[in-house]
Scaffold this active site. Structure first.
Site, PDB file in Angstrom:
ATOM      1  N   GLU A 125       0.889  -1.174   0.000  1.00  0.00           N
ATOM      2  CA  GLU A 125       0.000   0.000   0.000  1.00  0.00           C
ATOM      3  C   GLU A 125       0.914   1.207   0.000  1.00  0.00           C
ATOM      4  O   GLU A 125       1.470   1.581   1.030  1.00  0.00           O
ATOM      5  CB  GLU A 125      -0.922  -0.030   1.223  1.00  0.00           C
ATOM      6  CG  GLU A 125      -2.131   0.895   1.090  1.00  0.00           C
ATOM      7  CD  GLU A 125      -1.925   2.227   1.777  1.00  0.00           C
ATOM      8  OE1 GLU A 125      -1.614   3.217   1.061  1.00  0.00           O
ATOM      9  OE2 GLU A 125      -2.068   2.290   3.007  1.00  0.00           O
ATOM     10  N   CYS A 169      -1.991   9.253   2.959  1.00  0.00           N
ATOM     11  CA  CYS A 169      -1.672   8.790   1.605  1.00  0.00           C
ATOM     12  C   CYS A 169      -2.828   8.966   0.635  1.00  0.00           C
ATOM     13  O   CYS A 169      -2.616   9.089  -0.573  1.00  0.00           O
ATOM     14  CB  CYS A 169      -1.219   7.332   1.643  1.00  0.00           C
ATOM     15  SG  CYS A 169      -2.408   6.204   2.409  1.00  0.00           S
TER      16      CYS A 169
END
Length: 485
Positions: free
Chosen positions: A255, A289
């Site tokens: 990720e 993010c």
């Protein structure tokens, strides 16, 4: 101000069910980004500690893999209860070492209790299947089995959430884990180890190590007993770890970074969208993010959007996260402050207009203000590189095709957002945005029951939702005949 008077978390390793203090191991300072003061000392693992952690996880796997899913479920529900019970102290320590406002830290912790409960229920539903055979007397079955010892590397921006998500998925699947958490904000991972320990997790099923990232990752990924790597962090580091994992044929979930485009169409509730995005962008000082980070606004709505966004975003109060009046805390460390200055300077040199912010707020602490720039060209660094901070570049577009082309131009593909009141536009951009997650008119991502993951350089694999165990299971096909033909 903060009323909890208990001390900051005692930082340790956790290997084979034992909490290990420094005892001659190298240590590093843990700094409060709001004050610049040392709040703790973190022991680094020695080479033998890393070997012991992998060995403990390998031994424990032989027992844990055979436990009933119902037993794992009961344990994870106990974990959820302990998270809620200890939330206030864990949150305070996150504010001390990572910087986010206390209310945000509390929200992170409480969301993690939901994740633990979700995995507690879903781990009872890891099913195989029976495939009808072509011949009588043959039974064909598909089994889903735990992959083995897993290694996790987790980031500093959501230190409890990221560690918890990986731990409950691995443990729920029947795997064991060695985790290297973030040295900048380590208290949450140590708190998680105490919770799992007190919930009754057998020794060796979860282990915590710290150290120089490149040294720890090289050892753990190369260890023969390790079968799976899970990493959350920057794309650059993720590619390095992926190359190491690939060299050893290790399964991986990545990720990675994002640079999330926001498309605001002229048929949207423009002022409402601006206010909503300002509140979303402030979260963790933009160090998220999947935070909205490239703002493309239709030329007919541009002025209204900028005015409404600036009114909401620019005056936000920045300060120590323990102060209840604080709306946005400091950046996590000095490196982020320097990065913000560099991105703002570059954009201005390329013709962007600074509307608000742009310079650090004080010499003490890593405080950088909500910053807005308009007329930012697509070749500015902040439109190309993941900014990971409270800077907002805003530019215009004239039609949907142009907006999509520019939104998809980068190698990132984690999250994207669009604001429109037209169903046809919403469906069109949803199909054409190159991202693992798309939010239309809101920010409904990263829930326990929904998958989180990206495409392109933003990673591979998903965490959360019914996909949550996929990376921790192997598929075994069994074809059994009643007798030899």
């Amino acid at each position: 101000m903060d009323t909890i008077t208990t001390p900051y978390e005692t930082l340790t390793l956790y290997i084979g069910g034992r909490f290990l203090n420094a005892d001659g191991r190298p240590e590093q300072d843990v700094i409060n980004p709001a004050t610049g003061k040392i709040v703790g000392r973190l022991p680094h693992a020695m080479p033998q500690d890393l070997a012991d952690a992998v060995s403990a996880a390998a031994d424990a796997f032989q027992i844990w893999r055979r436990t009933s899913p119902f037993e794992r479920s009961v344990l994870l529900r106990r974990v959820a209860a302990l998270i809620r019970e200890r939330a206030a102290q864990i949150a305070r320590n996150i504010t001390l070492d990572e910087g986010k406002p206390l209310a945000e830290a509390m929200q992170e912790i409480m969301n993690c209790a939901e994740h633990a409960e979700w995995h507690a229920e879903e781990c009872r539903r890891i099913y195989g299947r029976v495939i009808p055979a072509r011949s009588p007397g043959v039974q064909q079955t598909v089994l889903r089995e735990p992959i083995g010892v897993c290694v996790a590397f987790t980031p500093w921006n959501f230190p409890f959430n990221q560690a918890l998500r990986k731990a409950v998925a691995a443990l729920g699947a029947g795997c064991t884990m060695v985790i290297k958490g973030p040295e900048d904000s380590p208290s949450a991972v140590v708190a998680l180890a105490h919770i799992l320990h007190d919930a009754g997790l057998p020794a060796g099923c979860f282990n915590v190590v710290w150290g120089v990232p490149s040294e720890v990752s090289s050892y753990l990924i190369g260890a023969p007993a390790v079968r799976k790597i899970s990493f959350t962090g920057s794309t650059a580091v993720g590619k390095q770890l992926a190359s190491l994992a690939g060299a050893h044929m290790k399964r991986m979930t990545m990720e990675l970074g994002g640079h999330s485009p926001v498309l605001v169409f002229d048929d949207a509730d423009v002022e409402q969208a601006a206010r909503f995005l300002a509140r979303t962008k402030i979260r963790n000082a933009g160090q998220v993010c999947m935070a909205p980070s490239r703002f493309y606004v239709h030329e007919k709505a541009y002025e209204r959007f900028v005015d409404a966004f600036t009114t909401e975003y620019a005056p936000l109060r920045v300060g120590d996260g323990l102060d209840p009046q604080t709306q946005m805390g400091p950046l996590a460390h000095e490196r982020r402050v320097d990065a913000m200055h560099a991105l703002v300077t570059d954009a201005q040199e390329r013709g962007a207009t600074l509307v608000s912010g742009g310079r650090r707020l004080s010499d003490q602490g890593c405080f950088f203000p909500p910053t807005i720039l308009t007329g930012v060209p697509d070749n500015a660094r902040m439109m190309i590189e993941e900014p990971f901070g409270p800077i907002v570049p805003i530019t215009t577009f004239s039609n949907a095709e142009e907006a999509l082309t520019r939104a998809n131009a980068l190698p990132y593909g984690l999250a994207s957002y669009a604001f429109t009141n037209t169903i046809a536009t919403a469906e069109y951009v949803t199909r054409h945005l190159e991202a693992g997650m798309v939010g239309i008119n809101h920010f409904g991502l990263a829930l326990a029951e929904t998958p989180l993951g990206g495409v392109k350089d933003s990673g591979m694999g998903s965490e959360g939702g019914t996909e949550t165990f996929d990376g921790y299971l192997v598929t075994k096909f069994v074809s059994q005949a009643s007798r030899v033909p």
